[in-house]
Design a protein around this motif. Sequence first.
Motif, PDB file in Angstrom:
ATOM      1  N   GLY A 140      22.844  19.908  77.530  1.00 60.68           N
ATOM      2  CA  GLY A 140      24.153  19.768  76.891  1.00 60.68           C
ATOM      3  C   GLY A 140      24.029  19.354  75.437  1.00 60.68           C
ATOM      4  N   LEU A 141      23.108  18.422  75.170  1.00 62.66           N
ATOM      5  CA  LEU A 141      22.895  17.972  73.795  1.00 62.66           C
ATOM      6  C   LEU A 141      22.357  19.105  72.930  1.00 62.66           C
ATOM      7  N   ALA A 142      21.442  19.905  73.480  1.00 63.00           N
ATOM      8  CA  ALA A 142      20.878  21.032  72.725  1.00 63.00           C
ATOM      9  C   ALA A 142      21.957  22.036  72.343  1.00 63.00           C
ATOM     10  N   ILE A 143      22.867  22.310  73.266  1.00 57.94           N
ATOM     11  CA  ILE A 143      23.958  23.251  72.986  1.00 57.94           C
ATOM     12  C   ILE A 143      24.880  22.691  71.900  1.00 57.94           C
ATOM     13  N   LEU A 144      25.230  21.402  71.997  1.00 55.58           N
ATOM     14  CA  LEU A 144      26.101  20.780  70.991  1.00 55.58           C
ATOM     15  C   LEU A 144      25.442  20.778  69.614  1.00 55.58           C
ATOM     16  N   LEU A 145      24.164  20.446  69.571  1.00 56.46           N
ATOM     17  CA  LEU A 145      23.457  20.421  68.287  1.00 56.46           C
ATOM     18  C   LEU A 145      23.349  21.819  67.687  1.00 56.46           C
ATOM     19  N   SER A 146      23.154  22.816  68.531  1.00 53.81           N
ATOM     20  CA  SER A 146      23.092  24.198  68.040  1.00 53.81           C
ATOM     21  C   SER A 146      24.422  24.612  67.428  1.00 53.81           C
ATOM     22  N   ALA A 147      25.512  24.257  68.096  1.00 54.48           N
ATOM     23  CA  ALA A 147      26.835  24.574  67.563  1.00 54.48           C
ATOM     24  C   ALA A 147      27.083  23.841  66.243  1.00 54.48           C
ATOM     25  N   ALA A 148      26.670  22.566  66.181  1.00 60.26           N
ATOM     26  CA  ALA A 148      26.848  21.802  64.945  1.00 60.26           C
ATOM     27  C   ALA A 148      26.023  22.405  63.809  1.00 60.26           C
ATOM     28  N   PHE A 149      24.807  22.861  64.110  1.00 65.32           N
ATOM     29  CA  PHE A 149      23.964  23.474  63.087  1.00 65.32           C
ATOM     30  C   PHE A 149      24.632  24.722  62.511  1.00 65.32           C
ATOM     31  N   LEU A 150      25.170  25.573  63.383  1.00 63.08           N
ATOM     32  CA  LEU A 150      25.831  26.794  62.918  1.00 63.08           C
ATOM     33  C   LEU A 150      27.074  26.470  62.087  1.00 63.08           C
ATOM     34  N   LEU A 151      27.808  25.436  62.490  1.00 66.67           N
ATOM     35  CA  LEU A 151      29.009  25.040  61.749  1.00 66.67           C
ATOM     36  C   LEU A 151      28.646  24.533  60.360  1.00 66.67           C
ATOM     37  N   VAL A 152      27.615  23.696  60.284  1.00 66.71           N
ATOM     38  CA  VAL A 152      27.187  23.156  58.986  1.00 66.71           C
ATOM     39  C   VAL A 152      26.700  24.277  58.075  1.00 66.71           C
ATOM     40  N   GLU A 153      25.900  25.195  58.626  1.00 65.17           N
ATOM     41  CA  GLU A 153      25.377  26.285  57.803  1.00 65.17           C
ATOM     42  C   GLU A 153      26.502  27.203  57.326  1.00 65.17           C
ATOM     43  N   ARG A 154      27.510  27.389  58.150  1.00 64.60           N
ATOM     44  CA  ARG A 154      28.646  28.223  57.733  1.00 64.60           C
ATOM     45  C   ARG A 154      29.396  27.585  56.573  1.00 64.60           C
ATOM     46  N   ARG A 155      29.555  26.279  56.632  1.00 65.89           N
ATOM     47  CA  ARG A 155      30.293  25.591  55.573  1.00 65.89           C
ATOM     48  C   ARG A 155      29.496  25.535  54.265  1.00 65.89           C
ATOM     49  N   ARG A 156      28.160  25.501  54.356  1.00 65.59           N
ATOM     50  CA  ARG A 156      27.347  25.418  53.137  1.00 65.59           C
ATOM     51  C   ARG A 156      27.277  26.745  52.391  1.00 65.59           C
ATOM     52  N   GLY A 157      27.590  27.850  53.068  1.00 65.07           N
ATOM     53  CA  GLY A 157      27.612  29.150  52.414  1.00 65.07           C
ATOM     54  C   GLY A 157      26.260  29.541  51.859  1.00 65.07           C
ATOM     55  N   SER A 158      26.216  29.907  50.568  1.00 65.40           N
ATOM     56  CA  SER A 158      24.984  30.381  49.942  1.00 65.40           C
ATOM     57  C   SER A 158      23.954  29.274  49.759  1.00 65.40           C
ATOM     58  N   GLU A 159      24.379  27.988  49.857  1.00 71.18           N
ATOM     59  CA  GLU A 159      23.446  26.874  49.707  1.00 71.18           C
ATOM     60  C   GLU A 159      22.869  26.422  51.041  1.00 71.18           C
ATOM     61  N   ALA A 160      23.208  27.120  52.122  1.00 73.28           N
ATOM     62  CA  ALA A 160      22.718  26.740  53.448  1.00 73.28           C
ATOM     63  C   ALA A 160      21.224  26.978  53.561  1.00 73.28           C
TER      64      ALA A 160
END
Length: 471
Positions: free
Chosen positions: A243-263
């Motif tokens: 469960g933690l791995a799935i949550l962290l994976s989702a958080a990683f994708l969300l953070v990278e999406r928000r960072r855009g070209s600086e991800a």
Amino acid sequence: MTSTQAGNGDERAGAAPGVVLVVMCVGYFLVLLDVTIVNVALPSIGTGLHADVSSLQWVVDGYALALASLMLPAGALGDRHGHRRLVLAGLAAFGVGSLACGLAPGAGALVAARAVQGVGAASLLPGTLAIIAGAYPDRKAQARAIGIWAGVGSLALPAGPLVGGVLIDSLGWRWIFLINVPITLAALAATLRVLRADHGRQTGRLDTAGALLGVLVLLTWTFVFIQGGRSGAGSAVVLVALGLAILLSAAFLLVERRRGSEAMLPLDLARRPAFALANISAGVMNLGTLGVLFVLTLFLQSVQHRSPLGAGLALIPLFAPLAVIAPIGGRAVARIGPRLPIIAGFVLAAVGLALLALAHPSSSYAAILLPAFLAWGIGLGILTPAVVAAAVAATPGERAGLASAVNNTARQAGGAIGVALAGAVAGSPGTATFVSRMHTVAAGAAVLFVVLAVVNSLMKYQDSSTNSAEP
């Protein structure tokens, strides 16, 4: 995130370019040597430290996870602060980690020291390439120098089992790590002497959140697989970790999406079908290869009762084709594009892995293992340059460095997960079911390779020589 590409930062050396090339190749050789040298030592480490299979998985993955998760951030730090600093820090960390590995009193200490080695390796790998590229501003000379750098890396893979076998048989397993210490000290002194201080030119914020989440994602998924093999997939600790791995994976994708070209991992690249498939192929290639290799090394020594040197010699036909064929394969990819070499590489490697599913404790080396290793190794020699070329060809030219770094990260991450999965499936070599479970691991990897060959046959890759991207 910015790429570690030719010319980023002031990487001009104070010494002759040839001297710079030699020094940087030493660092790169050490990084890749430790990817394979530890495998032949696993049975000896297990006996010496009373370590079970899950602990041995962490000995391999402690290094691989640090290397996989920190290469992209290390490349970005080098772009900003200068690659000389990162290479020096990497050599120091690698040397300290190697010394700690050689002196480790137990399995936990060895895993921690392997992680320190991996941190050093992650700093070294992108930095050596960037410094070599900066030392050769002429494009043709630069291409030749990078070819030598890649060739040295290819030689490290077959050298690992052989050098490891010699050291273990003559001095003991600790010396596969201790031998790095004087080499690292010499490389540190040479780097200080031949390279001028450099200053990175890239600006912008470092994707610290993405880097941290990336480490945690890889760590938790690896824990899920290793602990699942030890305590069962339905155990409470495994379910919580999943469960933690799935949550962290989702958080990683969300953070990278928000960072855009600086991800750290720009998602605009990940959404390109050809780029995504090239990196999935690279990850699966190492997932199958390093996973099977982990189990195979235990089979050769604990089941067939070969010495560490005997196991190392037996594995040479697997790794030698990488050193010989990969440069030729790179030229073939430049002429015909990556698609056909990827398909051929996966199919040949799958044939070799399928043959391993026929291996038994009394199997003849010449009849079963040798043809299996040759087909597998030749397939990898064709496949490795092709998946890198496919990833680079699917990106704009100015992002080629980032494409290569992402591809390398995918390979290391795939290898770490592969070791975790294969060890969980095969279990201990002391059990009656180990050989049949090794067959399952090899056959499963062969099936994965065939699936990727089919999927790649449907992909229209750009010609790598154009270095253009798909829309």
